[in-house]
Design a protein around this motif. Structure first.
Motif, PDB file in Angstrom:
ATOM      1  N   VAL A   1     -29.685  -1.425   8.845  1.00 14.44           N
ATOM      2  CA  VAL A   1     -29.788  -2.861   9.113  1.00 14.44           C
ATOM      3  C   VAL A   1     -29.072  -3.155  10.430  1.00 14.44           C
ATOM      4  CG1 VAL A   1     -29.199  -5.163   8.259  1.00 14.44           C
ATOM      5  CG2 VAL A   1     -29.756  -3.339   6.632  1.00 14.44           C
ATOM      6  N   ARG A   2     -29.692  -4.006  11.241  1.00 17.31           N
ATOM      7  CA  ARG A   2     -29.040  -4.479  12.459  1.00 17.31           C
ATOM      8  C   ARG A   2     -28.854  -5.979  12.339  1.00 17.31           C
ATOM      9  NH1 ARG A   2     -30.934  -3.774  18.771  1.00 17.31           N
ATOM     10  NH2 ARG A   2     -29.198  -4.969  19.635  1.00 17.31           N
ATOM     11  N   ARG A   3     -27.620  -6.397  12.540  1.00 18.39           N
ATOM     12  CA  ARG A   3     -27.288  -7.820  12.614  1.00 18.39           C
ATOM     13  C   ARG A   3     -26.655  -8.059  13.972  1.00 18.39           C
ATOM     14  NH1 ARG A   3     -24.691  -6.833   7.132  1.00 18.39           N
ATOM     15  NH2 ARG A   3     -22.965  -6.351   8.476  1.00 18.39           N
ATOM     16  N   ARG A   4     -26.538  -9.297  14.329  1.00 11.79           N
ATOM     17  CA  ARG A   4     -25.961  -9.631  15.625  1.00 11.79           C
ATOM     18  C   ARG A   4     -24.577  -8.987  15.769  1.00 11.79           C
ATOM     19  NH1 ARG A   4     -27.070 -13.235  19.504  1.00 11.79           N
ATOM     20  NH2 ARG A   4     -25.345 -14.007  20.761  1.00 11.79           N
ATOM     21  N   GLY A   5     -24.476  -8.057  16.707  1.00 17.91           N
ATOM     22  CA  GLY A   5     -23.207  -7.401  16.996  1.00 17.91           C
ATOM     23  C   GLY A   5     -22.850  -6.231  16.093  1.00 17.91           C
ATOM     24  N   TRP A   6     -23.715  -5.877  15.120  1.00 20.02           N
ATOM     25  CA  TRP A   6     -23.390  -4.821  14.155  1.00 20.02           C
ATOM     26  C   TRP A   6     -24.620  -4.007  13.791  1.00 20.02           C
ATOM     27  CZ3 TRP A   6     -18.549  -3.901  12.190  1.00 20.02           C
ATOM     28  CH2 TRP A   6     -17.589  -4.888  12.409  1.00 20.02           C
ATOM     29  N   ILE A   7     -24.400  -2.750  13.453  1.00 21.12           N
ATOM     30  CA  ILE A   7     -25.407  -1.995  12.717  1.00 21.12           C
ATOM     31  C   ILE A   7     -24.754  -1.510  11.427  1.00 21.12           C
ATOM     32  CG2 ILE A   7     -26.682  -1.285  14.762  1.00 21.12           C
ATOM     33  CD1 ILE A   7     -25.506   1.558  14.328  1.00 21.12           C
ATOM     34  N   ARG A   8     -25.563  -1.384  10.399  1.00 21.48           N
ATOM     35  CA  ARG A   8     -25.077  -0.916   9.103  1.00 21.48           C
ATOM     36  C   ARG A   8     -26.041   0.163   8.612  1.00 21.48           C
ATOM     37  NH1 ARG A   8     -22.208  -3.652   4.398  1.00 21.48           N
ATOM     38  NH2 ARG A   8     -22.975  -2.597   2.537  1.00 21.48           N
ATOM     39  N   VAL A   9     -25.479   1.279   8.167  1.00 17.88           N
ATOM     40  CA  VAL A   9     -26.265   2.373   7.604  1.00 17.88           C
ATOM     41  C   VAL A   9     -25.778   2.592   6.179  1.00 17.88           C
ATOM     42  CG1 VAL A   9     -26.903   4.802   7.826  1.00 17.88           C
ATOM     43  CG2 VAL A   9     -26.554   3.413   9.887  1.00 17.88           C
ATOM     44  N   GLU A  10     -26.742   2.661   5.251  1.00 18.27           N
ATOM     45  CA  GLU A  10     -26.421   2.791   3.833  1.00 18.27           C
ATOM     46  C   GLU A  10     -27.096   4.023   3.244  1.00 18.27           C
ATOM     47  OE1 GLU A  10     -26.442  -2.038   3.009  1.00 18.27           O
ATOM     48  OE2 GLU A  10     -28.025  -0.781   2.132  1.00 18.27           O
ATOM     49  N   VAL A  11     -26.370   4.731   2.398  1.00 19.90           N
ATOM     50  CA  VAL A  11     -26.922   5.841   1.620  1.00 19.90           C
ATOM     51  C   VAL A  11     -26.661   5.516   0.160  1.00 19.90           C
ATOM     52  CG1 VAL A  11     -26.769   8.307   1.102  1.00 19.90           C
ATOM     53  CG2 VAL A  11     -26.604   7.518   3.481  1.00 19.90           C
ATOM     54  N   ARG A  12     -27.754   5.399  -0.610  1.00 25.04           N
ATOM     55  CA  ARG A  12     -27.654   5.049  -2.026  1.00 25.04           C
ATOM     56  C   ARG A  12     -27.977   6.269  -2.873  1.00 25.04           C
ATOM     57  NH1 ARG A  12     -30.987   3.976  -5.928  1.00 25.04           N
ATOM     58  NH2 ARG A  12     -32.785   3.942  -4.548  1.00 25.04           N
ATOM     59  N   ASP A  13     -27.178   6.468  -3.924  1.00 26.23           N
ATOM     60  CA  ASP A  13     -27.445   7.560  -4.861  1.00 26.23           C
ATOM     61  C   ASP A  13     -27.174   7.072  -6.284  1.00 26.23           C
ATOM     62  OD1 ASP A  13     -24.654   8.415  -5.825  1.00 26.23           O
ATOM     63  OD2 ASP A  13     -24.410   8.567  -3.656  1.00 26.23           O
ATOM     64  N   PRO A  14     -27.651   7.789  -7.309  1.00 27.78           N
ATOM     65  CA  PRO A  14     -27.516   7.314  -8.688  1.00 27.78           C
ATOM     66  C   PRO A  14     -26.173   7.599  -9.348  1.00 27.78           C
ATOM     67  CG  PRO A  14     -28.832   9.292  -8.650  1.00 27.78           C
ATOM     68  CD  PRO A  14     -28.542   8.935  -7.216  1.00 27.78           C
ATOM     69  N   SER A  15     -25.246   8.216  -8.637  1.00 28.00           N
ATOM     70  CA  SER A  15     -23.939   8.521  -9.218  1.00 28.00           C
ATOM     71  C   SER A  15     -22.979   7.343  -9.019  1.00 28.00           C
ATOM     72  CB  SER A  15     -23.346   9.762  -8.548  1.00 28.00           C
ATOM     73  OG  SER A  15     -21.991   9.923  -8.905  1.00 28.00           O
ATOM     74  N   ARG A  16     -22.161   7.082 -10.027  1.00 25.97           N
ATOM     75  CA  ARG A  16     -21.132   6.055  -9.878  1.00 25.97           C
ATOM     76  C   ARG A  16     -19.778   6.665  -9.508  1.00 25.97           C
ATOM     77  NH1 ARG A  16     -21.790   0.892 -11.435  1.00 25.97           N
ATOM     78  NH2 ARG A  16     -19.780   0.760 -12.479  1.00 25.97           N
ATOM     79  N   GLY A  17     -19.766   7.960  -9.266  1.00 25.08           N
ATOM     80  CA  GLY A  17     -18.544   8.623  -8.809  1.00 25.08           C
ATOM     81  C   GLY A  17     -18.211   8.180  -7.399  1.00 25.08           C
ATOM     82  N   LEU A  18     -16.982   7.767  -7.197  1.00 27.91           N
ATOM     83  CA  LEU A  18     -16.581   7.227  -5.892  1.00 27.91           C
ATOM     84  C   LEU A  18     -16.139   8.341  -4.940  1.00 27.91           C
ATOM     85  CD1 LEU A  18     -14.529   4.129  -7.063  1.00 27.91           C
ATOM     86  CD2 LEU A  18     -16.869   4.186  -6.179  1.00 27.91           C
ATOM     87  N   PRO A  19     -16.551   8.252  -3.682  1.00 29.79           N
ATOM     88  CA  PRO A  19     -16.049   9.209  -2.695  1.00 29.79           C
ATOM     89  C   PRO A  19     -14.574   8.926  -2.423  1.00 29.79           C
ATOM     90  CG  PRO A  19     -17.384   7.533  -1.624  1.00 29.79           C
ATOM     91  CD  PRO A  19     -17.456   7.271  -3.102  1.00 29.79           C
TER      92      PRO A  19
END
Length: 171
Positions: free
Chosen positions: A108-126
């Motif tokens: 996603v690109r918003r004014r002044g920012w880009i955001r990259v997301e990786v979604r997976d089915p695990s609820r284990g937190l990095p």
């Protein structure tokens, strides 16, 4: 050299090839690979792209990210390089630690920012671990923390989205 960095296998080889080959030829080959990835998986700026949870999918995620940041959004090569490295780390974590069959990539690109997301089915937190000079692995989130402006994890009813954001200069 980069054995502990998820999904970066072969990066050294491609850089050596890029240095010895004409730049135009390399960018044409890169563009062809990116177009194939867009045709096969879709555009992560339009909707979430679902990729198989295999190590070789990191290369596809890198191509998509590079093409979007540099070509589609017209941002600079340093932003593209950092985004490619960071998406590789997030994908590596999703492939290596979640047991998922697929993961999702969204940009996603918003004014002044880009955001990259990786979604997976695990609820284990990095977990951001301390990094020591002789460590050969475990540097992924350390790099995300250092090269992005913000990063985090959003828990979902069935899984999570790990993301990073980078400030950009609008042209």
């Amino acid at each position: 050299m980069m054995g502990g960095m998820a999904g970066l296998e072969g990066m050294d080889q491609s850089r050596r090839d890029a240095e010895s080959a004409p730049a135009r030829w390399v960018s044409t080959i890169d563009d062809e690979h990116a177009m194939k990835a867009f045709d096969l998986f879709g555009n992560p700026t339009v909707e979430e792209v679902r990729l198989p949870s295999r190590p070789e999918s990191a290369a596809t995620a890198r191509r998509l990210t590079h093409s979007v940041v540099l070509r589609h959004w017209g941002l600079g090569p340093t932003i593209a390089e950092h985004a490619v490295l960071l998406v590789s780390e997030l994908v590596g974590n999703a492939v290596r630690h979640t047991g998922a069959r697929v993961f999702g990539l969204r940009m996603v690109r918003r004014r002044g920012w880009i955001r990259v997301e990786v979604r997976d089915p695990s609820r284990g937190l990095p977990c951001l671990m301390p990094v020591h000079a002789l460590d050969v692995s475990g540097r992924g989130l350390f790099l995300v923390d250092k090269l992005s402006d913000r990063w985090g994890v959003d828990l979902l009813p069935y899984g999570k989205t790990t993301w990073f954001e980078m400030r950009i200069t609008e042209r």
